[in-house]
Design a protein around this motif. Sequence first.
Motif, mmCIF file in Angstrom:
data_model
loop_
_atom_site.group_PDB
_atom_site.id
_atom_site.type_symbol
_atom_site.label_atom_id
_atom_site.label_comp_id
_atom_site.label_asym_id
_atom_site.label_seq_id
_atom_site.Cartn_x
_atom_site.Cartn_y
_atom_site.Cartn_z
ATOM 1 N N THR A 8 -0.183 0.837 -78.700
ATOM 2 C CA THR A 8 -1.608 0.851 -78.393
ATOM 3 C C THR A 8 -1.978 -0.388 -77.587
ATOM 4 O O THR A 8 -1.512 -1.489 -77.886
ATOM 5 C CB THR A 8 -2.450 0.871 -79.685
ATOM 6 O OG1 THR A 8 -2.145 2.070 -80.408
ATOM 7 C CG2 THR A 8 -3.936 0.835 -79.406
ATOM 8 N N LYS A 9 -2.810 -0.189 -76.569
ATOM 9 C CA LYS A 9 -3.350 -1.304 -75.801
ATOM 10 C C LYS A 9 -4.834 -1.079 -75.575
ATOM 11 O O LYS A 9 -5.254 -0.010 -75.128
ATOM 12 C CB LYS A 9 -2.640 -1.431 -74.444
ATOM 13 C CG LYS A 9 -3.141 -2.591 -73.618
ATOM 14 C CD LYS A 9 -2.879 -3.922 -74.301
ATOM 15 C CE LYS A 9 -3.425 -5.084 -73.495
ATOM 16 N NZ LYS A 9 -3.228 -6.348 -74.209
ATOM 17 N N TYR A 11 -8.498 -2.995 -74.078
ATOM 18 C CA TYR A 11 -9.152 -4.036 -73.297
ATOM 19 C C TYR A 11 -10.612 -4.023 -73.726
ATOM 20 O O TYR A 11 -11.398 -3.227 -73.227
ATOM 21 C CB TYR A 11 -9.025 -3.774 -71.797
ATOM 22 C CG TYR A 11 -7.597 -3.822 -71.296
ATOM 23 C CD1 TYR A 11 -6.968 -5.037 -71.059
ATOM 24 C CD2 TYR A 11 -6.889 -2.655 -71.081
ATOM 25 C CE1 TYR A 11 -5.658 -5.086 -70.606
ATOM 26 C CE2 TYR A 11 -5.578 -2.705 -70.618
ATOM 27 C CZ TYR A 11 -4.977 -3.924 -70.385
ATOM 28 O OH TYR A 11 -3.683 -3.972 -69.937
ATOM 29 N N THR A 42 0.061 0.817 -67.644
ATOM 30 C CA THR A 42 -0.071 -0.023 -68.835
ATOM 31 C C THR A 42 1.110 0.194 -69.765
ATOM 32 O O THR A 42 1.673 -0.764 -70.302
ATOM 33 C CB THR A 42 -1.397 0.283 -69.561
ATOM 34 O OG1 THR A 42 -2.482 0.034 -68.664
ATOM 35 C CG2 THR A 42 -1.558 -0.563 -70.808
ATOM 36 N N MET A 46 3.929 -2.623 -70.827
ATOM 37 C CA MET A 46 4.221 -2.987 -72.220
ATOM 38 C C MET A 46 5.714 -2.871 -72.501
ATOM 39 O O MET A 46 6.270 -3.694 -73.237
ATOM 40 C CB MET A 46 3.414 -2.133 -73.199
ATOM 41 C CG MET A 46 1.951 -2.504 -73.233
ATOM 42 S SD MET A 46 1.020 -1.683 -74.538
ATOM 43 C CE MET A 46 0.895 -0.024 -73.887
ATOM 44 N N GLU A 52 1.308 -7.546 -73.560
ATOM 45 C CA GLU A 52 1.638 -7.325 -74.967
ATOM 46 C C GLU A 52 0.737 -6.228 -75.535
ATOM 47 O O GLU A 52 -0.469 -6.198 -75.251
ATOM 48 C CB GLU A 52 1.456 -8.612 -75.770
ATOM 49 C CG GLU A 52 2.408 -9.722 -75.367
ATOM 50 C CD GLU A 52 3.856 -9.396 -75.662
ATOM 51 O OE1 GLU A 52 4.142 -8.762 -76.702
ATOM 52 O OE2 GLU A 52 4.711 -9.760 -74.832
ATOM 53 N N PRO A 53 1.288 -5.341 -76.339
ATOM 54 C CA PRO A 53 0.460 -4.307 -76.980
ATOM 55 C C PRO A 53 -0.422 -4.918 -78.065
ATOM 56 O O PRO A 53 -0.098 -5.967 -78.626
ATOM 57 C CB PRO A 53 1.489 -3.351 -77.584
ATOM 58 C CG PRO A 53 2.723 -4.156 -77.751
ATOM 59 C CD PRO A 53 2.703 -5.201 -76.678
ATOM 60 N N ASN A 54 -1.537 -4.249 -78.357
ATOM 61 C CA ASN A 54 -2.376 -4.657 -79.479
ATOM 62 C C ASN A 54 -1.800 -4.170 -80.795
ATOM 63 O O ASN A 54 -2.034 -4.773 -81.846
ATOM 64 C CB ASN A 54 -3.801 -4.109 -79.326
ATOM 65 C CG ASN A 54 -4.495 -4.693 -78.131
ATOM 66 O OD1 ASN A 54 -4.661 -4.012 -77.135
ATOM 67 N ND2 ASN A 54 -4.897 -5.940 -78.205
#
Length: 69
Positions: A8-9, A11, A42, A46, A52-54
């Motif tokens: 998951t990413k 913003y 994205t 990653m 970096e991913p969340n």
Amino acid sequence: MIQLDRLTKRYGDVVAVQDLTLTVKAGELLVLLGGSGSGKTTTLKMINRLIEPNAGSVRLNGTDISSLP
């Protein structure tokens, strides 16, 4: 082998990639296909650690890449 597990990413309030899980075995070819803004770039960034991913993880041959230099 590349394994993505619930990758998951975000913003801010925008979710670019949400809970992506997939496995690419050695020798396989993967195509990410989607419209503009669907998270293709994205995801690739990653995988190669440009961002970096969340949440979630990326594993290369079983090793979490966050532990690699």
